[in-house]
Write an enzyme that holds these catalytic residues in place. Structure first.
Site, short mmCIF file in Angstrom:
data_model
loop_
_atom_site.label_atom_id
_atom_site.label_comp_id
_atom_site.label_asym_id
_atom_site.label_seq_id
_atom_site.Cartn_x
_atom_site.Cartn_y
_atom_site.Cartn_z
N HIS A 25 -2.37 -3.05 -6.15
CA HIS A 25 -2.51 -2.43 -4.43
C HIS A 25 -4.62 -2.50 -4.69
CE1 HIS A 25 -3.54 0.50 -1.58
NE2 HIS A 25 -3.41 -0.62 -0.69
N ASN A 31 -3.35 7.00 -1.46
CA ASN A 31 -2.73 7.56 0.43
C ASN A 31 -1.49 8.35 0.15
OD1 ASN A 31 -4.01 4.85 1.86
ND2 ASN A 31 -1.81 3.19 1.24
N GLU A 67 -5.53 0.11 -7.46
CA GLU A 67 -4.27 0.66 -8.24
C GLU A 67 -3.01 -0.05 -8.76
OE1 GLU A 67 -3.30 4.65 -5.75
OE2 GLU A 67 -3.02 2.63 -4.92
N SER A 111 1.09 -1.29 0.01
CA SER A 111 0.42 0.05 -0.39
C SER A 111 0.70 1.42 0.29
CB SER A 111 -0.37 -0.06 1.59
OG SER A 111 -0.54 0.19 2.43
#
Length: 719
Positions: free
Chosen positions: A452, A502, A464, A431
């Site tokens: 991800h 993130n 992702e 992540s």
């Protein structure tokens, strides 16, 4: 031939029965675009002049009956004034009304999806016969609008106010038997018998066996309910509908109900005028702009995924390294979509946990009647748990999902690379950790990418796909293809700390931390942001994610972007973590968690949290109104999204917006951070950034915003 166009033809069949067939040339589906609306009007004119037509069926030469209106045309249409939109809708309705008024019976033969305008096309016919494989519905509220081609008028008169309100407000399509039970269609038959059944119905109308004129008259007159019955129907519907959709966030159902209340006691033509006015009102809301934009962005992202997949090699078997909840979720997702997958771990209890996760998810589907026990067994059999690499020789792609530790990941990836075939793709479900960095341990870095998934895997649609410096196009393509095959929506991003989602999320948490430091109440911040449209506020969100995960991610972000993500103070999240509060993982974070009657964690207030946070709060605390809380958190969030565009981490505003909606729950009715900035106006947004720039780099407007504002540009075209 009664009429011939490249969208619609009207031909004579037998015994004076005509066939109006929708068959848009060079298109995969039929839809009501400008040209089809034009040809529909022309076809109606031809039928009005024809003297040899005794009855008519409406058919489709496509697998879909009619998909609805052409949504790509909405963007331009909805920029017009409210009165212009109303006039446009009334003009289109003129052709529908004239078709309904033709002096012979009409039957719609619904062979596939009849959605939106397609459903409304069937409602102007006296009868509807439906293939047992077809679906029908009025999904327009999902776009921030509601039916505008007579759908609210005719549905209330055909299936009743309460049923029509439910159909329109939820936007959920109905399968054949449900539509028949509702009275939305008059018969369902096997697909092969559809046209014959429609012709048979027309013949019965012509012979007088069926009173088709009475069926028509029912739609032309006001609803046959007294005032008390109407009030009861509307009041009960409002309670149920508004409990599911906040009218301030999603106003279309409320406007639809208001519109229907105004027209149920009117004749058709007057009711259509009222519907058109209500449609125009809904079309001019910012939510309609956002939700239409969201639909178009979704189409673009899926189109880009197909483009990215062109160089993919075949995937007949996958593998996941690391069982547990995440590995089990990935294995379940692959197996449920028909893809065999190996699940490898070094501990048998972890394999049991992974298989248990897959079994639990499948068991819930069996409980809900969406899967048979036999199908569940078949799906589970596609997952092969193993403690060794013996079966990895022919695997096409391996997803690494071990602990979020760079040294562990590098060791595991290096080990598995030596055991798989040379063209096997390796993908890390990290992540935050740099894909380029992890690739340094590999002999074939060109075969390595990031993949991800978001937790819980079975619910979160986004994946992702991260391109490292040495990732090949084939590796990216194959990973994108796998994500699509698993029923996910892949967005390709370039490598950086936190990637896209993130990287954007942590400045939001940083803004939240700063608010708490200066005196804001975390529970109040949560309420404000949930009212704004987030599914959960930042305190609740970090509790669900895990404060340990948050602290780890914050450290990665601080190293990568120290100018705006490395605070010079100890924040609330770090302090709670230092006091062994992990959130839902150990039952206490910002909130305490207790199990509800369904066995799910329920948050409750914890006074001890406030005591702990006193040590991280400034002595000279401030008070914040709701708008200040929204502005400060959203500036940090939106600015980092724009910086990701500046840095080419993500290619388009559409992909950025979709990633934030699918990955972290950005309010869909606001369309995504780029759409949010557009709707605020770039000049206004820039002024807001300048107002809060003293708080730090995260609040300073990116250069891209300054340049766009100076040039009068927006993220999305305005016309």
């Amino acid at each position: 031939m009664v009429y011939q166009g490249n969208r619609i033809t009207v031909t004579m069949l037998e015994d004076g029965i005509a066939n109006m067939q929708y068959n848009a040339e060079n298109e995969s589906v039929n839809k009501f675009d400008a040209e089809t609306n034009k040809q529909f009007g022309e076809a109606v004119s031809a039928l009005e002049k024809a003297d040899n037509v005794k009855g008519l069926i409406v058919t489709s030469a496509k697998g879909v009956f009619i998909a609805g209106a052409d949504i790509t045309e909405f963007v331009g249409s909805f920029k017009k004034s409210e009165s212009e939109i109303k006039d446009w809708v009334v003009h289109v309705n003129d052709a529908f009304n004239r078709f309904e008024d033709l002096p012979f019976p009409k039957v719609a033969a619904i062979n596939g999806a009849a959605m939106g305008g397609g459903c409304e096309m069937t409602l102007v016919c006296e009868y509807r016969v439906m293939s047992d494989k077809a679906i029908i519905g009025l999904p327009e509220t999902q776009l921030g609008i509601f039916p505008g081609f007579g759908g609210t008028v005719r549905s209330t008169r055909i299936i009743g106010i309460d049923n029509a309100l439910e159909l329109i407000a939820t936007g959920s399509p109905k399968k054949a038997l449900a539509a028949l039970k509702l009275g939305l269609v008059d018969a369902t038959v096997p697909a092969d018998d559809l046209q014959d059944a429609a012709i048979d119905l027309v013949k019965k109308c012509i012979s007088g066996e069926l009173d088709w004129k009475a069926k028509r008259e029912e739609k032309l007159a006001p609803v046959k309910l007294n005032q008390l019955e109407q009030a009861m129907a509307f009041n009960s519907a409002k309670g149920a509908i508004f409990a599911k959709a906040n009218p301030k966030q999603y106003p279309a159902p409320a406007i639809a109900i208001e519109t229907i209340e105004k027209h149920v006691n009117l004749s058709r033509d007057k009711a259509i005028e009222v519907e058109a006015a209500g449609f125009a009102k809904a079309a001019k809301t910012p939510q309609a702009e956002s939700l239409v934009g969201l639909f178009l962005n979704d189409q673009l992202v899926k189109k880009l995924a197909k483009k990215h997949s062109k160089q993919a090699h075949d995937i007949s078997e996958a593998a996941v390294l690391g069982a547990g909840i995440m590995g089990g979720g990935i294995a379940y997702q692959a197996a449920s979509k028909g893809l065999p997958i190996i699940m490898k771990d070094i501990k048998s209890e972890q394999l049991d946990l992974g298989m248990g996760e897959a079994s639990k998810l499948l068991g819930k589907m069996v409980e809900r009647g969406k899967m048979t026990p036999a199908k569940m067994g078949e799906t589970l059999s596609r997952i092969r748990p193993t403690l060794n690499y013996g079966d990895f020789a022919e695997t096409d792609i391996v997803i690494e999902a071990v602990v979020e530790n760079p040294n562990v990941k590098r060791a595991v990836l290096k080990e598995v690379e030596g055991l798989v075939k040379d063209d096997c793709i390796l993908a890390s479900n990290t992540s935050t950790i740099s894909i380029t960095f992890l690739a340094e341990a590999l002999e074939r870095p060109e075969n390595f990418v990031g993949m991800h998934f978001f937790n819980p895997v079975h619910r979160m649609p986004l994946v992702e796909v991260i391109r490292g410096e040495k990732s090949s196009e084939e590796a990216i393509a194959t990973t994108v293809a796998l994500a699509s095959k698993m029923g996910k929506v892949p967005v390709v991003v370039n490598d950086c700390p936190g990637f896209l989602v993130n990287r954007v999320l942590f400045p939001y948490f940083g803004a939240f931390d700063l608010l708490l430091k200066q005196g804001a109440d975390f529970a109040h911040v949560d309420k404000v942001m949930e009212k704004f449209g987030w599914p959960m506020g930042p305190a609740y969100l970090i509790d669900v994610v895990g404060l340990d995960t948050g602290v780890h991610g914050a450290a990665v972000m601080a190293d990568g972007f120290p100018d705006r993500m490395k605070p010079d103070y100890k924040g609330a999240i770090q302090h709670l973590y230092d006091n062994e509060r992990l959130g839902q993982k150990n039952g206490i974070g910002f909130y305490k968690y207790e199990m509800d009657k369904r066995g799910k964690p329920k948050k409750v207030a914890d006074e001890a949290t406030y005591e702990l946070l006193k040590t991280t709060t400034d002595s000279d605390t401030q008070t914040f109104n709701d708008q200040a809380i929204i502005d400060r958190t959203m500036i940090a969030f939106c600015n980092e999204t724009v910086r990701c565009l500046e840095d080419n981490i993500v290619s388009t505003p559409a992909e950025a917006d979709m990633a934030m909606i699918m990955g972290v729950g950005f309010p869909p009715f606001r369309g995504g951070p780029c759409r949010y900035v557009d709707q605020m106006g770039l000049d206004n947004y820039l002024a807001l950034c300048e107002k809060y720039a003293h708080l730090g780099k995260a609040y300073e407007a990116p250069q891209k915003i300054r340049d766009m504002a100076a040039a009068g540009e927006t993220f999305y075209a305005t016309a």
